[in-house]
Motif scaffolding. Sequence first.
Motif, PDB file in Angstrom:
ATOM      1  N   GLU A  62       0.827  -1.212   0.000  1.00 52.31           N
ATOM      2  CA  GLU A  62       0.000   0.000   0.000  1.00 52.31           C
ATOM      3  C   GLU A  62       0.861   1.261   0.000  1.00 52.31           C
ATOM      4  OE1 GLU A  62      -3.655  -0.006   1.984  1.00 52.31           O
ATOM      5  OE2 GLU A  62      -3.822  -2.183   2.085  1.00 52.31           O
ATOM      6  N   LYS A  63       2.178   1.091  -0.100  1.00 53.50           N
ATOM      7  CA  LYS A  63       3.111   2.218  -0.201  1.00 53.50           C
ATOM      8  C   LYS A  63       2.987   3.199   0.959  1.00 53.50           C
ATOM      9  CE  LYS A  63       3.511   2.153  -5.243  1.00 53.50           C
ATOM     10  NZ  LYS A  63       2.447   1.150  -5.519  1.00 53.50           N
ATOM     11  N   VAL A  64       3.040   2.690   2.172  1.00 52.30           N
ATOM     12  CA  VAL A  64       2.996   3.562   3.355  1.00 52.30           C
ATOM     13  C   VAL A  64       4.140   3.182   4.296  1.00 52.30           C
ATOM     14  CG1 VAL A  64       0.485   3.832   3.198  1.00 52.30           C
ATOM     15  CG2 VAL A  64       1.432   2.050   4.685  1.00 52.30           C
ATOM     16  N   PRO A  65       4.552   4.092   5.179  1.00 51.25           N
ATOM     17  CA  PRO A  65       5.611   3.754   6.137  1.00 51.25           C
ATOM     18  C   PRO A  65       5.127   2.758   7.193  1.00 51.25           C
ATOM     19  CG  PRO A  65       5.219   6.153   6.057  1.00 51.25           C
ATOM     20  CD  PRO A  65       4.134   5.499   5.275  1.00 51.25           C
ATOM     21  N   VAL A  66       6.058   1.965   7.690  1.00 49.75           N
ATOM     22  CA  VAL A  66       5.728   1.032   8.778  1.00 49.75           C
ATOM     23  C   VAL A  66       6.793   1.173   9.864  1.00 49.75           C
ATOM     24  CG1 VAL A  66       6.852  -0.901   7.541  1.00 49.75           C
ATOM     25  CG2 VAL A  66       5.284  -1.392   9.421  1.00 49.75           C
ATOM     26  N   VAL A  67       6.320   1.215  11.122  1.00 50.66           N
ATOM     27  CA  VAL A  67       7.233   1.373  12.256  1.00 50.66           C
ATOM     28  C   VAL A  67       7.147   0.127  13.135  1.00 50.66           C
ATOM     29  CG1 VAL A  67       7.790   2.752  14.299  1.00 50.66           C
ATOM     30  CG2 VAL A  67       6.897   3.866  12.233  1.00 50.66           C
ATOM     31  N   LEU A  68       8.295  -0.525  13.365  1.00 58.80           N
ATOM     32  CA  LEU A  68       8.329  -1.694  14.243  1.00 58.80           C
ATOM     33  C   LEU A  68       9.006  -1.267  15.540  1.00 58.80           C
ATOM     34  CD1 LEU A  68       9.181  -2.674  11.097  1.00 58.80           C
ATOM     35  CD2 LEU A  68       8.951  -4.894  12.179  1.00 58.80           C
ATOM     36  N   GLY A  69       8.275  -1.329  16.646  1.00 60.58           N
ATOM     37  CA  GLY A  69       8.832  -0.844  17.910  1.00 60.58           C
ATOM     38  C   GLY A  69       9.107  -1.965  18.887  1.00 60.58           C
TER      39      GLY A  69
END
Length: 758
Positions: free
Chosen positions: A359-366
Amino acid sequence: MSQSSIVQVAVSGPFLSPLDYVYVESEGVPVVGGRVWVPFRNKKVVGLVMSLENSTKFEVVKLKKIDQVIDAVPLFTAQQLNLFQWASQYYHEPIGEVVSAVLPKRLRMGEPAEAKGMTHWSLTLLGEQASQDELPKNASRQRAVFEFFKQAKVLNQHSFSATNLSQALKNWQPSVKKLLQMGWLQESEAPCLAHSVYKSSPKHTLNEAQQVAVDTVINELQSTSSGFCAYLLEGITGSGKTEVYLGMIEAAIAQGKQVLVLVPEIGLTPQMVSRFEAQLCIPVASLHSGLNDTERHCAWHVMRTGQAKVLLGTRSAVFTPFKNLGLCIIDEEHDLSYKQQEGFRYSARDMIVKRAFQEKVPVVLGSATPSLESLHNVNEGRYQHLELKHRAGNASLPSLKLLDIRGEKIQEGVSRPLKIAMQSCLEEGGQVLLFLNRRGFAPILMCHECGWQASCPSCDANMTLHSGKGHHYLQCHHCTEQMPEPECCPSCGQSDEFIKVGQGTERLHEAIQDWFPDASVLRIDRDTTRLKGQMAELTGKAQRGEADILIGTQMLAKGHHFPNVTLVGMLDIDQGLFSADYRAPERMAQLIMQVAGRAGRAEKKGQVLIQTHQPDHPLFATLITQGYGIFAQRALKERIEALLPPYCYQILIRAEASHPQDAMVFLHSLKSGLTLNLQKINYEVGKIQNDKDQIEFWGPVSAPMHRRQGRYRFQLLIQATQRKRLHQLMSEMVPYIYKSPLSRKVRWSLDVDPQEMM
Ligand code: ADP
Ligand code: ZN
Ligand code: ZN
């Protein structure tokens, strides 16, 4: 025959691709991404239309017709359907099973996509005028429920959904029913996304590291070339990761986008929702195991239609359709609960990254203790590393200390130095948390005369002794087997004297209460939190400081914020050092850091004492003196040398049967099939480029727990240095497995990127 369309429909069943149907216009025109009723094995079932194909082919005549079109507008976009297709191929899971897993139950049953709303309860006029004294004296639950409504009314809150009630009360359903019958309560339909009054909490000013993290992601969100980018947010416990998420979420919402946030399955979702709502001042939708079907449908509906901006959910929420997804976040990304361990064995962590990519969006893994896979992705430059190295506000990291208990006097699992530390912590008005990862009273019950041990008749496991509510009973923790504690030894018949070996949380609770009679002790494990609402009740008490000593299993290790805890004691963790599973050290290090992270989260400094018989073990040396980051980099180095994930790729095939030979024969035949196939692929590819570029088979061998629930268990591990070849090999084999008569005699499963070798 005129031109007609072939409709490819995913229905639940062992088919790796959708089934073909045709339609007649009078029954409605199917849409891609919408549901249809189709005939399937003499039944009518719900299926999802994956694609439509124009065809004038003669074969069309042979195809069955769709019974009825359910959705006139698609439920899923083409991108989302692609994600399901990808998951089906990657996990070698029938597409129909994937679709069943992603659709809420209501929709699987063919109900309309629009959710009408959910039930709320409120006091009637009669109820408002009634008094508690009119209820029977022994009806304490009814009284509690009634009192809850009364008090809420004073605070100007009138109506409550099932989730609201579960957050505040346990086992409220029968009482609500009774109060409805009495005419004191009434039911009404409220919209899916009820606006509540938010107790908005003051915002913290972000510290520098937090601000940098937020800005980096916001810049990506705002850049014109905006697209996929993955970030690993590594922030120590208490560093304010949630605050960082909230900053990014605000920015995404300001752009009119929606945000997907995944959290682990640990019963913390309701608290997180409140925290998010208080900060964002908008309703936040949630999806977790504590919801009923209506609530799930509602949450799904408000995300799909864009009525809600934020969804906070556990594992399966990753499949929820969004109208305008702008940002993905996954908290505690290392958590094992993100891997589905049965049926469709997907990893929600990998799925959310894939989804963000598509979907061409940023993803943050915390995480405070990132998985080796994610750190590897940072090392390889695939993920951008964002770090929070200090605790937020005035809190500082607790000091970690090993307690060498070799030769020490140990009472009920607790050493003298730990007991003394507990004493002084309590005297200073602090809270103590004792971590013991074993529920029940004692893990082994043994005959003093002959050495007999109580073991499960269906599993290769000991029965755990429980001492619930005055009576002692034995319970297997691997199946449902339960029995009373024997009166005399079933083996020698001579003795009625049993020795209870080892400690569980119940036993620890008794001992602690004896030693500290004035302290209030709370035990939080699966047994004390079985009912709806109990978890929230207990952790609420702990948070408000209403307990002096907390005893808990790993349920208590993660995510909780107990501001008063200043001492954490860890008992009996050595067994993790000797496990055969190569991931055990990583898990143990994560657990230690997470449990330790519960200490000193507010002004008062915390202390963590780890009891061990192995004080010289290198794991402790690295972890305690150099921290998780160095530990993880060393662990990665060991993985390269041993050629283990993330430096290779694995698929684990499990099989179990009541006759062990059935499972063995199945796995052996599978192995020969795969070997033949491999030769064919190698032949086609030409030759293997280099020695390392190999596919290896390990097994079939007996599973670590050979017998469980009366079935014998075996496994075959396939390991490869190239993911593509491994999957090519597997996908050619899977259709044969489904067809093979051998597979019908066993329960088998295929686990891609297995996390546990059990
Ligand atoms: P984590 O998820 O990293 O363990 P949290 O987000 O729960 O940490 O934050 C820990 C505590 O620190 C919370 O009580 C939070 O309100 C507080 N906090 C977070 N950021 C700040 C800040 N910039 N200033 C002061 N307190 C903060
Ligand atoms: Zn005996
Ligand atoms: Zn059992």
